[in-house]
Design an enzyme around this catalytic site. Structure first.
Site, PDB file in Angstrom:
ATOM      1  N   ALA A  42       0.871  -1.173   0.000  1.00  0.00           N
ATOM      2  CA  ALA A  42       0.000   0.000   0.000  1.00  0.00           C
ATOM      3  C   ALA A  42       0.911   1.227   0.000  1.00  0.00           C
ATOM      4  CB  ALA A  42      -0.894  -0.012   1.226  1.00  0.00           C
ATOM      5  N   GLY A  94       0.753  -4.951   1.023  1.00  0.00           N
ATOM      6  CA  GLY A  94      -0.451  -5.048   0.191  1.00  0.00           C
ATOM      7  C   GLY A  94      -0.208  -5.822  -1.106  1.00  0.00           C
ATOM      8  N   GLU A  99      -0.510  -9.410  -0.195  1.00  0.00           N
ATOM      9  CA  GLU A  99      -1.939  -9.627   0.048  1.00  0.00           C
ATOM     10  C   GLU A  99      -2.719  -9.721  -1.267  1.00  0.00           C
ATOM     11  OE1 GLU A  99      -1.902  -6.172   2.658  1.00  0.00           O
ATOM     12  OE2 GLU A  99      -2.604  -7.423   4.312  1.00  0.00           O
ATOM     13  N   GLU A 122       4.799  -4.971   7.389  1.00  0.00           N
ATOM     14  CA  GLU A 122       4.072  -3.853   8.021  1.00  0.00           C
ATOM     15  C   GLU A 122       4.585  -3.516   9.417  1.00  0.00           C
ATOM     16  OE1 GLU A 122       2.664  -6.252   6.248  1.00  0.00           O
ATOM     17  OE2 GLU A 122       1.099  -5.436   4.958  1.00  0.00           O
TER      18      GLU A 122
HETATM   19  N1  CO8 Z   1       4.506   3.081  -0.933  1.00  0.00           N
HETATM   20  C1  CO8 Z   1       4.860   4.235  -1.529  1.00  0.00           C
HETATM   21  N2  CO8 Z   1       5.987   4.369  -2.260  1.00  0.00           N
HETATM   22  C2  CO8 Z   1       6.781   3.292  -2.393  1.00  0.00           C
HETATM   23  C3  CO8 Z   1       6.472   2.055  -1.799  1.00  0.00           C
HETATM   24  C4  CO8 Z   1       5.256   1.963  -1.048  1.00  0.00           C
HETATM   25  N3  CO8 Z   1       4.853   0.843  -0.470  1.00  0.00           N
HETATM   26  N4  CO8 Z   1       7.450   1.185  -2.085  1.00  0.00           N
HETATM   27  C5  CO8 Z   1       8.342   1.846  -2.849  1.00  0.00           C
HETATM   28  N5  CO8 Z   1       7.942   3.121  -3.033  1.00  0.00           N
HETATM   29  C6  CO8 Z   1       8.622   4.182  -3.781  1.00  0.00           C
HETATM   30  C7  CO8 Z   1       9.849   4.706  -3.034  1.00  0.00           C
HETATM   31  O1  CO8 Z   1       9.475   5.663  -2.066  1.00  0.00           O
HETATM   32  C8  CO8 Z   1      10.657   5.284  -4.175  1.00  0.00           C
HETATM   33  O2  CO8 Z   1      10.119   6.535  -4.515  1.00  0.00           O
HETATM   34  P1  CO8 Z   1      11.117   7.783  -4.841  1.00  0.00           P
HETATM   35  O3  CO8 Z   1      11.922   7.332  -6.053  1.00  0.00           O
HETATM   36  O4  CO8 Z   1      10.185   8.905  -5.130  1.00  0.00           O
HETATM   37  O5  CO8 Z   1      11.976   7.965  -3.646  1.00  0.00           O
HETATM   38  C9  CO8 Z   1      10.361   4.345  -5.322  1.00  0.00           C
HETATM   39  O6  CO8 Z   1       9.152   3.648  -4.983  1.00  0.00           O
HETATM   40  C10 CO8 Z   1      11.453   3.305  -5.526  1.00  0.00           C
HETATM   41  O7  CO8 Z   1      11.636   2.639  -4.297  1.00  0.00           O
HETATM   42  P2  CO8 Z   1      13.097   2.497  -3.610  1.00  0.00           P
HETATM   43  O8  CO8 Z   1      13.997   3.597  -4.018  1.00  0.00           O
HETATM   44  O9  CO8 Z   1      12.884   2.297  -2.146  1.00  0.00           O
HETATM   45  O10 CO8 Z   1      13.578   1.143  -4.308  1.00  0.00           O
HETATM   46  P3  CO8 Z   1      14.620   0.088  -3.732  1.00  0.00           P
HETATM   47  O11 CO8 Z   1      14.923  -0.840  -4.842  1.00  0.00           O
HETATM   48  O12 CO8 Z   1      15.757   0.772  -3.038  1.00  0.00           O
HETATM   49  O13 CO8 Z   1      13.806  -0.711  -2.583  1.00  0.00           O
HETATM   50  C11 CO8 Z   1      11.909  -1.875  -1.675  1.00  0.00           C
HETATM   51  C12 CO8 Z   1      12.724  -1.508  -2.941  1.00  0.00           C
HETATM   52  C13 CO8 Z   1      12.768  -2.768  -0.757  1.00  0.00           C
HETATM   53  C14 CO8 Z   1      10.667  -2.611  -2.124  1.00  0.00           C
HETATM   54  C15 CO8 Z   1      11.567  -0.561  -0.909  1.00  0.00           C
HETATM   55  O14 CO8 Z   1      10.987   0.355  -1.836  1.00  0.00           O
HETATM   56  C16 CO8 Z   1      10.591  -0.760   0.197  1.00  0.00           C
HETATM   57  O15 CO8 Z   1      10.961  -1.248   1.261  1.00  0.00           O
HETATM   58  N6  CO8 Z   1       9.275  -0.402  -0.026  1.00  0.00           N
HETATM   59  C17 CO8 Z   1       8.272  -0.485   0.977  1.00  0.00           C
HETATM   60  C18 CO8 Z   1       7.831  -1.911   1.198  1.00  0.00           C
HETATM   61  C19 CO8 Z   1       6.788  -1.972   2.295  1.00  0.00           C
HETATM   62  O16 CO8 Z   1       7.058  -1.683   3.450  1.00  0.00           O
HETATM   63  N7  CO8 Z   1       5.554  -2.366   1.935  1.00  0.00           N
HETATM   64  C20 CO8 Z   1       4.474  -2.463   2.849  1.00  0.00           C
HETATM   65  C21 CO8 Z   1       3.701  -1.186   2.887  1.00  0.00           C
HETATM   66  S1  CO8 Z   1       2.452  -1.194   4.162  1.00  0.00           S
HETATM   67  C22 CO8 Z   1       1.194  -2.089   3.478  1.00  0.00           C
HETATM   68  O17 CO8 Z   1       1.267  -2.571   2.381  1.00  0.00           O
HETATM   69  C23 CO8 Z   1      -0.015  -2.226   4.333  1.00  0.00           C
HETATM   70  C24 CO8 Z   1      -1.176  -2.859   3.572  1.00  0.00           C
HETATM   71  C25 CO8 Z   1      -2.444  -2.658   4.313  1.00  0.00           C
HETATM   72  C26 CO8 Z   1      -2.863  -1.214   4.314  1.00  0.00           C
HETATM   73  C27 CO8 Z   1      -4.017  -0.993   5.214  1.00  0.00           C
HETATM   74  C28 CO8 Z   1      -4.681   0.338   4.925  1.00  0.00           C
HETATM   75  C29 CO8 Z   1      -4.629   1.298   6.067  1.00  0.00           C
END
Ligand code: CO8
Length: 254
Positions: free
Chosen positions: A62, A107, A110, A130
């Site tokens: 998400a 997400g 999921e 998360e």
């Molecule tokens: N949300 C928003 N932006 C994201 C997300 C995300 N989940 N994942 C990546 N991005 C963005 C980064 O911010 C980055 O943007 P920018 O270039 O503008 O800085 C771009 O995508 C590229 O990402 P990275 O530079 O971080 O790429 P890397 O190759 O270095 O890393 C990863 C890749 C390891 C996947 C890293 O991006 C990461 O850890 N992402 C987050 C993963 C995460 O924690 N996901 C879980 C999110 S919480 C969730 O899903 C809850 C679901 C239920 C919601 C309930 C509703 C309330």
């Protein structure tokens, strides 16, 4: 066609791509809205393949930027909306295959689990990270992960938030198999399924999905009712006549 989600017909299969690669296909309200609208218009596709745009991600979760400042009520509402879209995906009458072509985190994991089957690229990474963000899975992860990999493994993955690489994902049943070209293999698998009696495939899905968690006795009653229903279809007549006539069946889906 939406800004972030597109659907294309490939033979009998609908290929749906979440295409927001700059944010690793993260799910915000608009992405979920567009996905939901596509799920409402499946027409006569016999299977659906879901994948992510770009080279790196299926869906990296998400949208964290969109969630960071939510209050409790709005977060509850966002989770409820996301759950409703994933429920809709899970409940589609046709079989669905997640072609996981990179990160499937939070997400994204999921979303993959709301599909019937998951194929994974060699670069696929699954996980429910998360807790690293101070929240819990909110799009069904605590529930579908238990059903897919068992309670103890699901607890371990949710508590640690660790990444699961493709070999382990296959070993624990989070993915069916690792693929060199995951979208091509998912489309091929979908076509293999689509060649079978379409009503029978859909009723198989119904029998498995609707009876999940039911006592065996009730589930078996449901199975035999659905089995009986097959005999009201042209596909049953055609399938059995084709076998007896030593020819290939031409199913109409009726
Ligand atoms: N949300 C928003 N932006 C994201 C997300 C995300 N989940 N994942 C990546 N991005 C963005 C980064 O911010 C980055 O943007 P920018 O270039 O503008 O800085 C771009 O995508 C590229 O990402 P990275 O530079 O971080 O790429 P890397 O190759 O270095 O890393 C990863 C890749 C390891 C996947 C890293 O991006 C990461 O850890 N992402 C987050 C993963 C995460 O924690 N996901 C879980 C999110 S919480 C969730 O899903 C809850 C679901 C239920 C919601 C309930 C509703 C309330």
């Amino acid at each position: 066609m939406g800004e972030f989600v597109r659907a294309e017909r490939r033979g009998s299969v609908l290929l749906v791509t979440i295409d927001r690669p700059k944010a690793l296909n993260a799910l915000n309200r608009l992405v979920l809205d567009e996905l939901s609208a596509i799920l409402d218009e499946i027409d006569d596709a016999r299977a659906l393949v879901l994948t992510g745009g770009g080279e790196k991600a299926f869906v990296a979760g998400a949208d964290i930027a969109a969630m960071a400042d939510l209050d409790a009520l709005t977060a509850h509402g966002f989770a409820a909306f996301g759950q409703s879209v994933l429920d809709k995906l899970e409940a589609l009458p046709i079989p669905t295959i997640a072609a996981v072509n990179g990160f499937a985190l939070g997400g994204g994991c999921e979303l993959a689990m709301a599909c019937d089957l998951t194929l994974a690229s060699k670069t696929a990474v699954f996980g429910q990270p998360e807790v690293k963000l101070g929240v819990i899975p909110g799009f069904g992860g605590t529930q579908r992960l238990v059903r897919r990999v068992g309670s103890q493994r699901a607890r371990e993955l949710c508590f640690t938030g660790r990444n699961v690489k493709v070999d382990e994902a296959v070993q624990i049943g989070l993915a069916l198999r690792a693929c060199d070209d995951v979208v091509a293999e998912a489309l091929a698998l979908a076509e293999q399924i689509a060649a079978n009696g379409p009503v029978a495939v859909q009723l198989c899905k119904r029998a498995i999905l609707d009876n999940d968690g039911q006592p065996l006795s009730a589930a078996l009653i449901s199975e035999r009712q659905l089995f009986g229903l097959c005999f009201a279809t042209q596909d049953q007549k055609e399938g059995m006549a084709a076998f007896l006539g030593k020819r290939k069946a031409a199913f109409s889906g009726k």
